[in-house]
Motif scaffolding. Structure first.
Motif, PDB file in Angstrom:
ATOM      1  N   ASP A   1      38.394   0.491 -72.562  1.00  0.00           N
ATOM      2  CA  ASP A   1      37.601  -0.246 -71.570  1.00  0.00           C
ATOM      3  C   ASP A   1      38.418  -1.297 -70.823  1.00  0.00           C
ATOM      4  OD1 ASP A   1      35.333   1.205 -72.384  1.00  0.00           O
ATOM      5  OD2 ASP A   1      34.875  -0.267 -73.947  1.00  0.00           O
TER       6      ASP A   1
ATOM      7  N   ASP B   1      41.045   4.220 -68.219  1.00  0.00           N
ATOM      8  CA  ASP B   1      40.690   5.057 -67.072  1.00  0.00           C
ATOM      9  C   ASP B   1      41.849   5.216 -66.083  1.00  0.00           C
ATOM     10  OD1 ASP B   1      40.668   2.403 -66.268  1.00  0.00           O
ATOM     11  OD2 ASP B   1      38.928   2.630 -64.942  1.00  0.00           O
ATOM     12  N   GLU B   2      43.021   4.625 -66.412  1.00  0.00           N
ATOM     13  CA  GLU B   2      44.189   4.714 -65.526  1.00  0.00           C
ATOM     14  C   GLU B   2      45.314   5.577 -66.102  1.00  0.00           C
ATOM     15  OE1 GLU B   2      45.558   1.230 -63.095  1.00  0.00           O
ATOM     16  OE2 GLU B   2      44.385   0.126 -64.598  1.00  0.00           O
TER      17      GLU B   2
ATOM     18  N   THR C   1      42.868  13.102 -72.637  1.00  0.00           N
ATOM     19  CA  THR C   1      42.692  12.705 -71.240  1.00  0.00           C
ATOM     20  C   THR C   1      43.741  13.369 -70.343  1.00  0.00           C
ATOM     21  OG1 THR C   1      41.725  10.565 -71.836  1.00  0.00           O
ATOM     22  CG2 THR C   1      42.714  10.745 -69.648  1.00  0.00           C
TER      23      THR C   1
END
Length: 368
Positions: A206, A210-211, A254
């Protein structure tokens, strides 16, 4: 002059012995006598070839997972090892088989004599005249300015830390608005002849998870290798929370949404396992110190900026070289302390053991 392991926190001598024998505080047994030039082999058969030298505990950033924003207690200037002292230790270590010196901090580029440090270390040779390799881990600030001089002095490899490409996140993570300086340093490294250039990011849930794909694409665009690091319990505030750590399996899952990942064999003692991206030539690395420890192949020792030898990032014991360096000790005593430190090395760091205790020192004081 005695070889004195010290328990961190209390800083109390726990045992002493002649410097050509040495005593392991961890094992409580005398290390075998040796002369300068014999390999540095621990009791588990690991041959040590890498010495990480911290040049300062100070840093130009205040990363949340490493240091508090204020209230840091810096090492006294008088305790910081001098250039001559660093070179003396390095010469003995090279004779004993150390082939790589990695300069760390804190932030090594804050050291005023950094170019001369590289120049003098690069001039050291090992047995048979074998050259040593000089590497550096940096946050990239000041790198664009200093890189030409560092390359001319003999720097061989660079690791640059960058946890996010977003300005707001960078400011929140580092408590400093210096993203442009870091990006300029990465661009300078990409334009240099140094290869491989490695970019390091601590993966945090968090925060920047997401990068991950964006960071890898940024790295490949700069002909660099992206390396993700599982967050370790090394923050000065002791606020590490395992649930905030993004695991190697999560990172790979991911990345597999964007690339086909092929394992690269032959890792050896390298901290990062690597995978080719869509068959290469670019690759990505993961340093999974928590979920997939590589302790069995570890070949590293560390020298703190105040002259303490450490055989593990998570060690509770340090081996104080300053009394030898500043008390008229001989090179054989430096060698003896290196061997005592190696002899006291445990099989692993025990992060996953219920009895594990986080080191008193934060990462900036230990050296990356």
């Amino acid at each position: 002059m005695s070889a004195i392991p010290v328990t961190i926190g209390r800083r109390v001598p726990v045992s002493a012995a002649s410097a050509d024998v040495g005593v392991s505080a961890a094992a409580g047994v005398a290390a075998p006598a040796a002369t300068i030039g014999a390999p540095l082999v621990d009791t588990h058969g690991r041959v040590h070839r890498d010495l990480r030298i911290s040049l300062t505990d100070r840093c130009s950033l205040r990363c949340t997972y490493c240091m508090p924003e204020q209230g840091n207690e810096w090492l006294a200037k008088s305790s910081i090892v001098s250039l001559d002292e660093i070179v003396r230790i390095a010469r003995v270590a090279a004779a004993d088989g150390i082939t790589t010196f990695r300069l760390t901090g804190g932030e090594p580029l804050l050291r005023a004599d950094i170019v001369e440090v590289v120049r003098r270390l690069a001039a050291i040779t090992g047995p048979g005249g074998r050259p040593v390799e000089i590497a550096m881990t940096t946050n990239g600030i000041r790198l664009a300015e200093l890189l030409p001089g560092l390359v001319d002095a003999g720097l061989d490899r660079l690791n640059i830390s960058i946890d996010t490409l977003r300005r707001d996140r960078f400011h929140a993570l580092t408590r400093r608005d210096r993203l442009d300086d870091v990006l300029a340093g990465i661009a300078a490294a990409a334009a240099s002849g140094l290869r491989p250039v490695k970019l390091n990011a601590v993966a945090m849930r968090d925060v920047n998870d997401d990068e991950l794909v964006d960071l890898v694409e940024f790295a490949t665009g700069h002909d660099a290798q992206m390396r993700f690091i599982e967050q370790m319990p090394l923050d000065a505030g002791h606020t590490w929370d395992r649930s905030r750590m993004v695991t190697q399996d999560e990172i790979l899952a991911t990345l597999r949404g964007r690339w086909t990942l092929t394992p690269v064999p032959g890792r050896g003692g390298a901290p990062a396992a690597r995978w080719l991206l869509d068959g290469g030539p670019h690759s990505v690395g993961v340093i999974a110190s928590v979920t997939a420890p590589f302790c069995g192949d570890c070949d590293r020792l560390r020298l703190t900026a105040d002259g303490q030898l450490r055989n593990c990032l998570f060690s509770a014991t340090e081996y104080d070289l300053l009394p030898i360096l500043r008390g008229g000790g001989e090179d054989g005593q430096v060698d003896g302390m290196l061997r005592s430190c190696v002899h006291g090395k445990l099989p692993g760091h025990a992060i996953n053991d219920p009895s594990f205790l986080q080191p008193v020192r934060g990462m900036n004081a230990i050296g990356g």
